[in-house]
Design an enzyme around this catalytic site. Structure first.
Site, mmCIF file in Angstrom:
data_model
loop_
_atom_site.group_PDB
_atom_site.id
_atom_site.type_symbol
_atom_site.label_atom_id
_atom_site.label_comp_id
_atom_site.label_asym_id
_atom_site.label_seq_id
_atom_site.Cartn_x
_atom_site.Cartn_y
_atom_site.Cartn_z
ATOM 1 N N CYS A 162 0.849 -1.189 0.000
ATOM 2 C CA CYS A 162 0.000 0.000 0.000
ATOM 3 C C CYS A 162 0.888 1.245 0.000
ATOM 4 C CB CYS A 162 -0.882 -0.042 1.244
ATOM 5 S SG CYS A 162 -1.561 1.534 1.756
ATOM 6 N N GLU A 163 0.654 2.130 -0.940
ATOM 7 C CA GLU A 163 1.479 3.321 -1.036
ATOM 8 C C GLU A 163 1.217 4.318 0.090
ATOM 9 O OE1 GLU A 163 -0.938 6.170 -4.186
ATOM 10 O OE2 GLU A 163 0.355 4.612 -4.999
ATOM 11 N N HIS A 164 0.162 4.131 0.828
ATOM 12 C CA HIS A 164 -0.149 5.065 1.922
ATOM 13 C C HIS A 164 0.537 4.699 3.236
ATOM 14 C CE1 HIS A 164 -4.013 5.672 -0.549
ATOM 15 N NE2 HIS A 164 -3.131 6.589 -0.883
ATOM 16 N N HIS A 165 0.733 3.395 3.489
ATOM 17 C CA HIS A 165 1.294 2.960 4.769
ATOM 18 C C HIS A 165 2.498 2.029 4.620
ATOM 19 C CE1 HIS A 165 -3.030 3.815 5.536
ATOM 20 N NE2 HIS A 165 -2.503 4.519 6.509
ATOM 21 N N HIS A 199 -6.033 -6.097 3.038
ATOM 22 C CA HIS A 199 -5.078 -5.009 3.240
ATOM 23 C C HIS A 199 -4.642 -4.946 4.703
ATOM 24 C CE1 HIS A 199 -5.603 -2.830 -0.681
ATOM 25 N NE2 HIS A 199 -6.554 -3.753 -0.735
ATOM 26 N N GLN A 231 -4.951 -0.503 -4.844
ATOM 27 C CA GLN A 231 -5.618 -1.560 -5.607
ATOM 28 C C GLN A 231 -6.418 -0.993 -6.773
ATOM 29 O OE1 GLN A 231 -7.420 -4.585 -3.133
ATOM 30 N NE2 GLN A 231 -8.931 -5.063 -4.702
ATOM 31 N N CYS A 252 -3.030 -2.676 6.103
ATOM 32 C CA CYS A 252 -3.216 -1.333 6.660
ATOM 33 C C CYS A 252 -4.600 -1.196 7.300
ATOM 34 C CB CYS A 252 -2.989 -0.256 5.609
ATOM 35 S SG CYS A 252 -4.056 -0.359 4.159
#
Length: 180
Positions: free
Chosen positions: A71-74, A140, A112, A142
């Protein structure tokens, strides 16, 4: 990258000189490099000439392709499976190449929703197919390990191009064949 992992570990209050952590920054850097290896791949090398002339014009499905992404956020993993279908128009793609395309994009920092579109658009552009359908089902970390901590949640995303978007019967056939 090893120095960055050393700093991250030390930021938790740990000492990287402790026996169990002594080589962890190096191992973590190597693992992260492996998990993001899609940045060092290109489509021509992945396809490697495995595009073949064919009179086939019925649906081709490759289902249950496992995928692992971050995940590019976490920077936490999401893990799941991908189902890909296309309707050939004069060319078919080597079977393993479908899975390799999934991996190339999955092994990048990703969401995703973008991943499903990248796979579908690439299959369409490489094969010139009359239609492409991609569904990804993933869990996920995250969402499971932090935040709302929902252990049984599964995210499903889809991309339907060409005849899969325009023809409900084609879309329904795909969905029934993958039992989705």
């Amino acid at each position: 990258m090893t120095d960055c992992y050393t700093h991250i570990i030390e930021s938790t209050g740990e000492k990287v000189t402790r026996a169990g952590l002594k080589d962890t920054p190096k191992r973590a850097a190597k693992a992260f490099e492996f998990m993001t290896r899609g940045y060092h791949q290109n489509l021509d090398d992945v396809i490697n000439g495995a595009l073949f002339p064919s009179d086939a014009n019925e649906m081709v499905i490759v289902k249950d392709i496992e995928l692992y992404s971050l995940c590019e956020h976490h920077l936490l993993p999401f893990i799941g499976k991908c189902h890909v279908a296309y309707i050939p128009d004069g060319k078919v793609l080597g079977l393993s190449k479908v899975a390799r395309i999934v991996d190339m994009y999955a092994r990048r920092l990703q969401i995703q929703e973008t991943l499903v579109a990248q796979i579908a658009n690439t299959i369409e552009s490489v094969t010139g197919a009359n239609g492409v359908a991609v569904i990804i089902e993933a869990k996920h970390m995250c969402m499971m390990m932090r935040g709302v901590e929902k252990q049984n949640s599964v995210m499903k995303t889809s991309a339907m191009l060409g005849s899969f978007r325009d023809n409900q019967a084609t879309r329904n056939e795909f969905l029934s064949l993958i039992n989705c």
